[in-house]
Design an enzyme around this catalytic site. Structure first.
Site, PDB file in Angstrom:
ATOM      1  N   HIS A 197       0.706  -1.098   0.022  1.00 26.99           N
ATOM      2  CA  HIS A 197      -0.042  -0.072  -0.080  1.00 26.99           C
ATOM      3  C   HIS A 197       1.034   1.233   0.339  1.00 26.99           C
ATOM      4  CE1 HIS A 197      -3.028   2.835   1.187  1.00 26.99           C
ATOM      5  NE2 HIS A 197      -4.003   2.147   0.902  1.00 26.99           N
ATOM      6  N   ASP A 207      -7.972  -5.192  -0.126  1.00 28.91           N
ATOM      7  CA  ASP A 207      -8.718  -6.075  -1.152  1.00 28.91           C
ATOM      8  C   ASP A 207      -8.147  -7.776  -0.920  1.00 28.91           C
ATOM      9  OD1 ASP A 207      -9.968  -4.025  -2.512  1.00 28.91           O
ATOM     10  OD2 ASP A 207      -7.939  -3.520  -3.481  1.00 28.91           O
TER      11      ASP A 207
HETATM   12  N1  ACO Z   1       4.129  -7.569  -4.922  1.00 32.63           N
HETATM   13  C1  ACO Z   1       5.501  -7.716  -5.197  1.00 32.63           C
HETATM   14  N2  ACO Z   1       6.543  -6.707  -4.700  1.00 32.63           N
HETATM   15  C2  ACO Z   1       5.590  -5.497  -4.481  1.00 32.63           C
HETATM   16  C3  ACO Z   1       4.309  -5.380  -4.375  1.00 32.63           C
HETATM   17  C4  ACO Z   1       3.457  -6.566  -4.452  1.00 32.63           C
HETATM   18  N3  ACO Z   1       2.434  -6.538  -4.297  1.00 32.63           N
HETATM   19  N4  ACO Z   1       3.974  -4.065  -3.680  1.00 32.63           N
HETATM   20  C5  ACO Z   1       5.135  -3.354  -3.996  1.00 32.63           C
HETATM   21  N5  ACO Z   1       6.130  -4.215  -4.223  1.00 32.63           N
HETATM   22  C6  ACO Z   1       7.599  -3.797  -4.217  1.00 32.63           C
HETATM   23  C7  ACO Z   1       7.949  -3.096  -5.446  1.00 32.63           C
HETATM   24  O1  ACO Z   1       8.212  -3.833  -6.345  1.00 32.63           O
HETATM   25  C8  ACO Z   1       9.053  -2.267  -5.004  1.00 32.63           C
HETATM   26  O2  ACO Z   1      10.093  -3.016  -4.746  1.00 32.63           O
HETATM   27  P1  ACO Z   1      11.818  -2.221  -5.130  1.00 32.63           P
HETATM   28  O3  ACO Z   1      11.881  -1.372  -3.870  1.00 32.63           O
HETATM   29  O4  ACO Z   1      12.607  -3.436  -5.157  1.00 32.63           O
HETATM   30  O5  ACO Z   1      11.562  -1.442  -6.564  1.00 32.63           O
HETATM   31  C9  ACO Z   1       8.658  -1.821  -3.445  1.00 32.63           C
HETATM   32  O6  ACO Z   1       7.769  -2.985  -3.122  1.00 32.63           O
HETATM   33  C10 ACO Z   1       7.715  -0.358  -3.452  1.00 32.63           C
HETATM   34  O7  ACO Z   1       6.735  -0.727  -4.233  1.00 32.63           O
HETATM   35  P2  ACO Z   1       6.038   0.428  -4.967  1.00 32.63           P
HETATM   36  O8  ACO Z   1       5.484   0.138  -6.227  1.00 32.63           O
HETATM   37  O9  ACO Z   1       7.139   1.614  -5.106  1.00 32.63           O
HETATM   38  O10 ACO Z   1       5.060   1.229  -4.067  1.00 32.63           O
HETATM   39  P3  ACO Z   1       3.824   2.164  -4.681  1.00 32.63           P
HETATM   40  O11 ACO Z   1       3.463   3.065  -3.264  1.00 32.63           O
HETATM   41  O12 ACO Z   1       3.991   2.904  -5.523  1.00 32.63           O
HETATM   42  O13 ACO Z   1       2.568   1.187  -4.806  1.00 32.63           O
HETATM   43  C11 ACO Z   1       0.769  -0.527  -4.649  1.00 32.63           C
HETATM   44  C12 ACO Z   1       1.591   0.790  -3.896  1.00 32.63           C
HETATM   45  C13 ACO Z   1       0.509   0.095  -6.077  1.00 32.63           C
HETATM   46  C14 ACO Z   1      -0.433  -0.658  -3.553  1.00 32.63           C
HETATM   47  C15 ACO Z   1       1.774  -1.751  -4.747  1.00 32.63           C
HETATM   48  O14 ACO Z   1       2.181  -2.247  -3.477  1.00 32.63           O
HETATM   49  C16 ACO Z   1       1.148  -2.970  -5.486  1.00 32.63           C
HETATM   50  O15 ACO Z   1       0.967  -2.599  -6.684  1.00 32.63           O
HETATM   51  N6  ACO Z   1       0.352  -3.731  -4.800  1.00 32.63           N
HETATM   52  C17 ACO Z   1      -0.430  -4.782  -5.570  1.00 32.63           C
HETATM   53  C18 ACO Z   1      -2.016  -4.178  -6.020  1.00 32.63           C
HETATM   54  C19 ACO Z   1      -2.812  -3.732  -4.897  1.00 32.63           C
HETATM   55  O16 ACO Z   1      -3.053  -4.641  -4.178  1.00 32.63           O
HETATM   56  N7  ACO Z   1      -3.413  -2.765  -4.972  1.00 32.63           N
HETATM   57  C20 ACO Z   1      -4.497  -2.390  -4.081  1.00 32.63           C
HETATM   58  C21 ACO Z   1      -4.093  -1.070  -3.298  1.00 32.63           C
HETATM   59  S1  ACO Z   1      -5.092  -0.648  -1.828  1.00 32.63           S
HETATM   60  C22 ACO Z   1      -6.393   0.152  -2.801  1.00 32.63           C
HETATM   61  O17 ACO Z   1      -6.006   0.663  -3.643  1.00 32.63           O
HETATM   62  C23 ACO Z   1      -7.689  -0.132  -2.435  1.00 32.63           C
END
Ligand code: ACO
Length: 427
Positions: A306, A363
């Site tokens: 998140h 979710d």
């Molecule tokens: N699985 C694997 N790796 C992940 C995940 C995941 N679900 N989420 C984040 N990471 C990793 C990224 O690859 C990144 O790694 P790095 O530092 O080595 O490059 C690090 O964790 C940080 O992630 P970001 O993408 O920079 O974080 P951001 O805050 O931009 O994204 C998000 C947040 C979009 C929710 C992300 O965690 C994600 O894509 N999750 C999966 C989709 C999801 O469940 N979305 C629902 C969110 S809740 C809502 O909107 C209701």
């Protein structure tokens, strides 16, 4: 006198006021940055940018706290119902019995949709994704309710709000029913708000509707947990569209489109599809964990991570508990719940997820409850939109009543400098 933060550049120092919120969050007010320095800030994804001051929802991602108008989400999920929470979010206080009754009466008086809307629904193929359908229908509502567009007075705003809260559930039910091949019906004014939604969705043409308290309570709770989440992607969309003084319905239709994406609300559908894929792959969670950690693989563990929560999402905690109790109360078993729990356990012990502070989000478990309620997977994000509706409305109302300026970020241009045009024959 507020404190000041200073920025130095080329030997010159500039000072900007520090703003403190009621929960002691600090922000540097850079409203005059460009005028004073000629510079702007660069913050893709707005990870460090506050777009507004808001009195609606407080969340502390480090501590895993979520409150609507000062009330803890845990307490609201346990003691309030969705309509009360909607009133609280929109108007700032929990309603008295009379206020709630009046609000509900006003909604009931508007809970019909122009019959012509059915022609619009008929134009969609049955296979259309329900999020596209509901976004279009919400926009189409404007044509049938032109008086809801100009909401410059409090009274006009109130009636636009009531109309949307009344008509949106009808459109949600119709979107579902069209897909399921069921006749498009109306609800029943003698029922509670969520009970009515349940009936509108699930009443069979050949069978008397029987109230199911467990299902209605579960649905009510899920809607409360989704009702607001401060300046997320869809809410920011609603605010930015509304900042051009576009009407409430148009702004919310844009918010629905923003919610659709799998990185936002669309994740609930993506989670269930992921869990089903794992189940079909002999429940091999290790394989999917490895994929999620592999930087050459675009796969992410859906329902994990998140932007703000770097600790347990408090909504996920409540939903996980609820999934257990709803399934057992309904006498249903879902092998996918065991897979989800296994995946969560592995992730919470894995350094990749631990180091990045990736926890289950709202979710991760919600789809399991939706499925137990008989809601098809493509409808999951629509159910999220139904829950988020009061939050979007509250944020739109707050923004318009404050008279916030039009949202218009700037950019750092990195394209070509001025160059002469080359005729087609010379390219
Ligand atoms: N699985 C694997 N790796 C992940 C995940 C995941 N679900 N989420 C984040 N990471 C990793 C990224 O690859 C990144 O790694 P790095 O530092 O080595 O490059 C690090 O964790 C940080 O992630 P970001 O993408 O920079 O974080 P951001 O805050 O931009 O994204 C998000 C947040 C979009 C929710 C992300 O965690 C994600 O894509 N999750 C999966 C989709 C999801 O469940 N979305 C629902 C969110 S809740 C809502 O909107 C209701």
């Amino acid at each position: 006198m507020s404190e000041l933060a200073s920025i130095s550049y080329h030997g010159k120092s500039y000072e900007f006021p520090v703003v403190e919120g009621t929960e002691n969050e600090l922000a540097i007010d850079i409203k005059n940055l460009r005028a004073a320095t000629g510079m702007i800030t660069l913050d893709p994804g707005y990870k460090n940018t506050g777009s507004c001051e808001s009195a609606i929802t407080f969340l502390d991602g480090e501590k895993g706290i979520l409150r609507y108008r000062g009330y803890a989400i845990e307490e609201l999920a346990e003691k309030a119902d969705f309509l009360e929470v909607a009133y609280l979010l929109i108007f700032g206080e929990l309603p008295s019995k009379e206020e709630l009754q009046q609000f509900h009466e006003d909604i009931k008086a508007e809970s019909h949709v122009d019959e012509e809307m059915k022609k619009i629904i008929d134009g969609f193929p049955k296979s259309a994704h329900p999020m596209g359908v509901i976004a279009s229908l919400t926009s189409a509502l404007i044509a049938f309710n032109p008086s809801s567009v100009n909401v410059s007075s409090e009274k006009a705003m109130y009636y636009a709000i009531v109309r949307l809260l009344a008509k949106f559930p009808v459109l949600v039910a119709w979107t579902y029913r069209k897909r399921a091949g069921l006749p498009l019906d109306y609800g029943d004014d003698s029922l509670g708000y969520v009970e009515n939604i349940h009936k509108m969705m699930f009443k069979k043409p050949n069978r008397e509707y029987r109230k199911n308290d467990i299902e209605i309570e579960a649905l009510d709770k899920l809607l409360i947990l989704h009702a607001d989440h401060e300046q997320n992607c869809s809410t920011s969309t609603v605010r930015i569209v509304g900042s051009s003084h576009a009407g409430l319905f148009a702004s919310i239709s844009a918010g629905i489109s923003a919610l659709w994406g799998p990185l936002h609300g669309g994740a609930n559908q993506a989670v269930l599809e992921m869990l089903e894929a794992i189940a079909a792959d002999d429940g091999d969670t290790k394989k999917y964990m490895a994929k999620a950690k592999d930087k050459d693989d675009p796969f992410r563990l859906m329902g994990f991570g998140h932007r703000v929560y770097k600790n347990f999402d408090p909504r996920a905690r409540i939903i996980k508990k609820s999934a257990d109790s709803v399934l057992s109360a309904l006498g249903k078993e879902d092998p996918i719940l065991a897979i989800a729990k296994g995946l969560e356990k592995e992730a919470l012990e894995d350094p990749y997820f631990v180091d990045r502070k990736l926890y289950p989000n709202v979710d991760f478990y919600s789809g399991i409850i939706y499925r137990a309620l008989g809601i098809p997977v493509e409808m999951f994000t629509v159910m999220f939109a139904l829950g988020r509706l009061p939050g979007w409305i509250a944020q739109y109302r707050e923004m318009r009543l404050k008279g916030e300026p039009i949202g218009r970020p700037r950019q750092v241009y990195i394209g070509e400098n001025l160059r002469p045009f080359r005729a087609l024959k010379d390219r």
